[in-house]
Design an enzyme around this catalytic site. Structure first.
Site, PDB file in Angstrom:
ATOM      1  N   LYS A 154     -48.578 -79.379 167.943  1.00  0.00           N
ATOM      2  CA  LYS A 154     -49.711 -78.543 167.554  1.00  0.00           C
ATOM      3  C   LYS A 154     -50.365 -78.030 168.830  1.00  0.00           C
ATOM      4  CE  LYS A 154     -54.053 -78.502 164.940  1.00  0.00           C
ATOM      5  NZ  LYS A 154     -54.982 -79.307 164.113  1.00  0.00           N
ATOM      6  N   LYS A 196     -46.902 -76.004 164.971  1.00  0.00           N
ATOM      7  CA  LYS A 196     -48.011 -75.107 164.655  1.00  0.00           C
ATOM      8  C   LYS A 196     -48.567 -74.519 165.943  1.00  0.00           C
ATOM      9  CE  LYS A 196     -52.653 -75.164 162.540  1.00  0.00           C
ATOM     10  NZ  LYS A 196     -53.701 -76.005 161.942  1.00  0.00           N
TER      11      LYS A 196
END
Length: 268
Positions: free
Chosen positions: A136, A189
């Site tokens: 992330k 992400k």
């Protein structure tokens, strides 16, 4: 109801993200594990109405934190890792108790996957899966989501615990850690700007890979379509195809309903 519309076109998995009233936010985010809070109530309601629905939940403190960070913040501004993990374990168990199928730690604290796996197992939820936000990045593509949920940090940024967009090697370190701690799914992400990270993880892990096409990616395609600068539907479908091509087995996207309708139309 959006869930019913999604199921009508073959989408049977959803992810829940809460928008929590400010009055319920605290420095330690205790509302995150309230059995009668917004997320557990929603899970129970959806499972009652749609027993076969697969529900993913978000495990992080930022929606519940008065500081807007994913973890508990010390007076000097440092994120307290272990104290945060303790809270996350209670949050994950509360979500599993309500009926969640997959809990998804998005906080990026060290050691949280193993701790959550242990807490779930100890509470009798060995069947609940963990989708770890393995890579992330501290991205600028999250803006529309944070504005919608009012979850921007009240001070500083998230660069001390989210990954540097310039660093691709760290993703492999995180993969090995999450695998060893018991993750069932590994997530990247954002999605489209990090296709090479998805491919890198796909080539180095046997676990299912998820990609999150985030709000900034979605908004740019939507805006381009509205302004007639691009063909929204074609660009939407191409962007999702690219995520699959890179190696994603699962795609989290705000286009889910629109894309599914498009696919159903093509089949007809």
């Amino acid at each position: 109801m959006q869930v019913a519309k999604a199921r009508d076109v073959g989408v049977n998995s959803i992810v829940l993200f809460p928008k929590v009233p400010d009055a319920l936010k605290t420095p330690t985010g205790d509302e995150a594990y309230n059995d009668y809070g917004l997320v557990p109530r929603t899970i129970r309601m959806l499972k009652d109405k749609f027993p076969g629905l697969v529900i993913y939940t978000d495990v992080a403190l930022d929606p519940y934190s008065s500081d807007g960070h994913d973890g508990i913040v010390r007076e000097d501004g440092v994120i307290m890792n272990d104290e945060t993990v303790h809270q996350l374990c209670k949050q994950a168990v509360a979500q599993a108790r309500a009926g969640a199928d997959v809990v998804s730690p998005s906080d990026m604290m060290d050691g949280r996957v193993g701790a959550i796996r242990g807490a779930l197992d100890d509470a009798g939820f060995q069947h609940v899966l963990i989708m770890s936000y393995t890579a992330k990045y501290a991205s600028s593509f999250y803006g529309p989501f944070r504005e919608a949920l009012d979850s921007n940090p009240r001070f500083g940024d998230k660069k001390t615990y989210q990954m540097n967009p310039a660093n691709y090697r760290e993703a492999l370190v995180e993969v090995h850690e999450d695998e060893s701690e018991g993750a069932d799914i590994l997530l990247v992400k954002p999605g489209l700007p990090y296709l090479h990270i998805i491919r890198q993880i796909r080539d180095n892990s046997p676990l299912p890979i998820a990609a999150y096409q985030v709000s900034g990616e979605y908004s740019m395609i939507k805006a381009g379509g509205i302004l007639k600068m691009i063909d929204e539907e074609k660009v939407m479908m191409e962007s999702l195809l690219c995520l699959r091509r890179a190696g994603a087995d699962i795609i989290l996207t705000y286009f889910a309903l629109q894309a599914a309708r498009c696919l159903c139309g093509e089949k007809r």
